[in-house]
Write an enzyme that holds these catalytic residues in place. Structure first.
Site, PDB file in Angstrom:
ATOM      1  N   SER A  71       0.598  -1.347  -0.190  1.00  9.61           N
ATOM      2  CA  SER A  71       0.181  -0.038   0.105  1.00  9.61           C
ATOM      3  C   SER A  71       0.818   1.188  -0.010  1.00  9.61           C
ATOM      4  CB  SER A  71      -0.967   0.002   1.280  1.00  9.61           C
ATOM      5  OG  SER A  71      -1.253  -1.316   1.331  1.00  9.61           O
TER       6      SER A  71
HETATM    7  N1  SAH Z   1      -0.978  -4.998   3.818  1.00 13.58           N
HETATM    8  C1  SAH Z   1       0.020  -5.099   2.719  1.00 13.58           C
HETATM    9  C2  SAH Z   1      -0.835  -4.854   1.598  1.00 13.58           C
HETATM   10  C3  SAH Z   1      -1.756  -5.982   1.206  1.00 13.58           C
HETATM   11  S1  SAH Z   1      -2.326  -5.834  -0.364  1.00 13.58           S
HETATM   12  C4  SAH Z   1       1.440  -4.575   2.789  1.00 13.58           C
HETATM   13  O1  SAH Z   1       1.652  -3.871   3.890  1.00 13.58           O
HETATM   14  O2  SAH Z   1       2.173  -4.970   2.027  1.00 13.58           O
HETATM   15  C5  SAH Z   1      -3.708  -7.243  -0.164  1.00 13.58           C
HETATM   16  C6  SAH Z   1      -3.255  -8.539   0.216  1.00 13.58           C
HETATM   17  O3  SAH Z   1      -4.604  -9.218   0.775  1.00 13.58           O
HETATM   18  C7  SAH Z   1      -3.065  -9.426  -0.931  1.00 13.58           C
HETATM   19  O4  SAH Z   1      -1.540  -9.865  -0.456  1.00 13.58           O
HETATM   20  C8  SAH Z   1      -3.770 -10.432  -1.017  1.00 13.58           C
HETATM   21  O5  SAH Z   1      -3.257 -11.590  -1.308  1.00 13.58           O
HETATM   22  C9  SAH Z   1      -4.450 -10.410   0.338  1.00 13.58           C
HETATM   23  N2  SAH Z   1      -5.836 -11.021   0.462  1.00 13.58           N
HETATM   24  C10 SAH Z   1      -6.895 -10.931  -0.657  1.00 13.58           C
HETATM   25  N3  SAH Z   1      -8.085 -11.463  -0.148  1.00 13.58           N
HETATM   26  C11 SAH Z   1      -7.694 -12.252   1.090  1.00 13.58           C
HETATM   27  C12 SAH Z   1      -8.428 -13.020   1.856  1.00 13.58           C
HETATM   28  N4  SAH Z   1      -9.598 -13.478   1.591  1.00 13.58           N
HETATM   29  N5  SAH Z   1      -7.789 -13.639   2.921  1.00 13.58           N
HETATM   30  C13 SAH Z   1      -6.515 -13.299   3.313  1.00 13.58           C
HETATM   31  N6  SAH Z   1      -5.515 -12.372   2.569  1.00 13.58           N
HETATM   32  C14 SAH Z   1      -6.192 -11.822   1.297  1.00 13.58           C
END
Ligand code: SAH
Length: 223
Positions: A71
């Site tokens: 992000s």
């Molecule tokens: N917080 C992260 C950025 C997240 S991007 C950072 O600091 O880098 C969003 C993430 O959510 C992705 O890695 C994706 O794989 C995950 N995601 C999407 N759906 C999900 C679910 N149902 N359960 C767990 N993770 C999920």
């Protein structure tokens, strides 16, 4: 030669880029001193790889493995600030991604559980947490739309992928008085960042700002 003002071990301009990074956070509304301290201590450069590593201190989201994104730093700061984490808190993050957000949370909370549907992201983030000696984070592969029932309830929940509505299991796993911050809305449009507070009876919802996140997807990923 290093640029004037750089420490002896810092490559050209790094100290200055890190200063500009903190300045950008402040100018975009991240003013909580504890959040700024945590974001100064956790080096975003460790969580971005390959060709994009050079842009780690710019205030923009960047691609990571598995087609996901780390992000935008100011959004990480504003979400962390809205979550109002205290040192006693047990926090759940849904969407480990690069691990950066969890690392920032780990300096503010007692314990952080972070889950992602991609095994590879969880493995790489867990390796980084160990290298950085962030011992109060547990990273697990799971579908976070169901929360983490075995560790529930949580004082704070942060979701970093967008669902159309706050998932019921996450609302149920929030303590009374607890706070959840999450983006809601369809994945291909601008979403709303909302703050949900669990009251004695029911929930209070506050809309914070427009954001854009990758979608919350059900089930585990292929890698
Ligand atoms: N917080 C992260 C950025 C997240 S991007 C950072 O600091 O880098 C969003 C993430 O959510 C992705 O890695 C994706 O794989 C995950 N995601 C999407 N759906 C999900 C679910 N149902 N359960 C767990 N993770 C999920």
């Amino acid at each position: 030669m290093t640029a004037a003002g750089d420490g002896p071990e810092e490559p050209d301009g790094l100290a200055e880029r890190k200063m500009r990074f903190l300045f950008a956070l402040r100018s975009r509304g991240v003013t909580d001193p504890r959040v700024l301290m945590a974001m100064e201590r956790i080096d975003r450069g460790r969580f971005v790889r390959g060709v994009f590593a050079d842009r780690a201190y710019e205030d923009m989201p960047l691609p990571i493995a598995c087609g996901q994104t780390i992000s935008q730093p100011s959004v990480v700061g504003l979400m962390t600030q809205a979550l109002a984490v205290t040192p006693r808190d047990k926090v759940l993050e849904v969407g480990t991604g690069s691990g950066y957000q969890a690392a920032v949370l780990s300096l503010l909370a007692r314990r952080v559980y972070t889950v992602d549907r991609h095994r590879r992201l969880v493995r790489e983030a867990a390796d980084l947490f160990a290298t950085l000696d962030l011992t109060n984070i547990t990273a697990l592969t799971a579908d976070g739309s169901f929360g983490l029932p075995e560790q529930a309830p949580f004082d704070r929940i942060l979701v970093t992928a967008a669902a159309e509505d706050p998932p019921g299991p996450l609302l149920a796993q929030l303590k009374i008085g607890g706070i959840m911050v999450l983006p809601v809305g369809q994945s291909d449009t601008v979403q709303s960042l909302i703050k949900v507070t669990r009251l004695d009876r029911g929930f209070d919802y506050e809309e914070l700002r427009p954001v854009r996140f990758v979608p919350l997807v059900e089930g585990l990923g292929q890698d």
